[in-house]
Scaffold this motif. Sequence first.
Motif, PDB file in Angstrom:
ATOM      1  N   ALA A 189       0.359 -22.246 -16.575  1.00  0.00           N
ATOM      2  CA  ALA A 189       0.593 -21.228 -17.599  1.00  0.00           C
ATOM      3  C   ALA A 189      -0.685 -20.948 -18.385  1.00  0.00           C
ATOM      4  O   ALA A 189      -0.972 -19.797 -18.726  1.00  0.00           O
ATOM      5  N   LEU A 190      -1.471 -21.990 -18.641  1.00  0.00           N
ATOM      6  CA  LEU A 190      -2.743 -21.796 -19.331  1.00  0.00           C
ATOM      7  C   LEU A 190      -3.728 -21.010 -18.467  1.00  0.00           C
ATOM      8  O   LEU A 190      -4.520 -20.205 -18.980  1.00  0.00           O
ATOM      9  N   GLN A 191      -3.679 -21.219 -17.155  1.00  0.00           N
ATOM     10  CA  GLN A 191      -4.521 -20.442 -16.249  1.00  0.00           C
ATOM     11  C   GLN A 191      -4.169 -18.968 -16.326  1.00  0.00           C
ATOM     12  O   GLN A 191      -5.042 -18.097 -16.277  1.00  0.00           O
ATOM     13  N   ARG A 192      -2.873 -18.684 -16.420  1.00  0.00           N
ATOM     14  CA  ARG A 192      -2.437 -17.288 -16.532  1.00  0.00           C
ATOM     15  C   ARG A 192      -3.013 -16.673 -17.797  1.00  0.00           C
ATOM     16  O   ARG A 192      -3.509 -15.539 -17.779  1.00  0.00           O
ATOM     17  N   LYS A 193      -2.987 -17.416 -18.882  1.00  0.00           N
ATOM     18  CA  LYS A 193      -3.529 -16.911 -20.142  1.00  0.00           C
ATOM     19  C   LYS A 193      -5.032 -16.681 -20.034  1.00  0.00           C
ATOM     20  O   LYS A 193      -5.578 -15.724 -20.581  1.00  0.00           O
ATOM     21  N   ALA A 194      -5.701 -17.567 -19.287  1.00  0.00           N
ATOM     22  CA  ALA A 194      -7.159 -17.466 -19.138  1.00  0.00           C
ATOM     23  C   ALA A 194      -7.572 -16.497 -18.044  1.00  0.00           C
ATOM     24  O   ALA A 194      -8.753 -16.202 -17.880  1.00  0.00           O
ATOM     25  N   ALA A 248       2.341 -21.944 -23.822  1.00  0.00           N
ATOM     26  CA  ALA A 248       0.983 -21.886 -23.270  1.00  0.00           C
ATOM     27  C   ALA A 248       0.468 -20.450 -23.215  1.00  0.00           C
ATOM     28  O   ALA A 248      -0.745 -20.227 -23.208  1.00  0.00           O
ATOM     29  N   LEU A 249       1.386 -19.490 -23.165  1.00  0.00           N
ATOM     30  CA  LEU A 249       0.992 -18.079 -23.136  1.00  0.00           C
ATOM     31  C   LEU A 249       0.780 -17.520 -24.539  1.00  0.00           C
ATOM     32  O   LEU A 249       0.513 -16.333 -24.699  1.00  0.00           O
ATOM     33  N   ILE A 263       4.903 -10.789 -25.901  1.00  0.00           N
ATOM     34  CA  ILE A 263       6.345 -10.998 -25.788  1.00  0.00           C
ATOM     35  C   ILE A 263       6.589 -11.847 -24.542  1.00  0.00           C
ATOM     36  O   ILE A 263       6.374 -11.395 -23.417  1.00  0.00           O
ATOM     37  N   VAL A 264       7.017 -13.087 -24.735  1.00  0.00           N
ATOM     38  CA  VAL A 264       7.188 -14.025 -23.623  1.00  0.00           C
ATOM     39  C   VAL A 264       8.597 -14.594 -23.674  1.00  0.00           C
ATOM     40  O   VAL A 264       9.099 -14.934 -24.744  1.00  0.00           O
ATOM     41  N   ARG A 265       9.233 -14.712 -22.498  1.00  0.00           N
ATOM     42  CA  ARG A 265      10.619 -15.168 -22.463  1.00  0.00           C
ATOM     43  C   ARG A 265      10.814 -16.363 -21.547  1.00  0.00           C
ATOM     44  O   ARG A 265      10.022 -16.604 -20.635  1.00  0.00           O
ATOM     45  N   SER A 266      11.873 -17.103 -21.828  1.00  0.00           N
ATOM     46  CA  SER A 266      12.359 -18.132 -20.910  1.00  0.00           C
ATOM     47  C   SER A 266      13.601 -17.567 -20.224  1.00  0.00           C
ATOM     48  O   SER A 266      14.079 -16.484 -20.569  1.00  0.00           O
TER      49      SER A 266
END
Length: 257
Positions: A104-109, A164-165, A82-85
Amino acid sequence: MHDIILETFKLGKEFKGFRAVSDVNLKIRRGSIHALIGPNGAGKTTVFNLLTKFHKPSSGSIVYNGHDITGEQSAAIARRGIVRSFQISAVFAQMTALENVRIALQRKAGTEFHFWKSERRLCSLNERAMELLSVVDLEKYADTLAGDLPYGRKRTLEIATTLALDPELLLLDEPTQGMGHEDVDRVKHLIKRVSANRTTLMVEHNMKVIADISDTITVLQRGQILAEGPYAEISLNPAVREAYMGDDGDDDGGNDD
């Protein structure tokens, strides 16, 4: 039910004696675009904050993919997909569009705190970052500082960072707020496109956007659900028309508590 991705039961929030949200029962269907609308002070952003745990519910429960997530923290909610703007721009102004998406991709990784590693180590994320910029038509702005982007493009970049998440449920808070007609139309089509393989719940004030892309609309008034259904039904509802009488439909700038 498998077709319901998120459901709330008698969800409520009280602030120092003021009941901002009361007995809200939502059912968000998987794969749909669901809009949350209402006049100023209706409680729309408060509901968003409850779903993403920026506020703790005073009453009721939240179920996501069959799991009760009422007591979970915001970070755990995000990990569930669940991701929000937000209404206010949340990009890093002194970083390029590509670098914003890469963070944002780093956060996912799980590498967002690897400050001591060479930037070259992050180049492996560039291809995916460019793919996401392409999805939102920002590839030609990849090397532009986010702070130098036109307002509409900046808001579009925020959508790229949320994508990205890899959200399963995307929450968009006033995605077209403050935009001119051309940007609104572009972002409307973008939301429709990125919602093809996920579920989207959005708070939005622009009724043209709502009418064109929403599958279901929930109307809030004074913290409670006033009506729910497709636009053709909602737009003819006398109670909804009365609620909007003399109101331009704009949200409360995130201050509907």
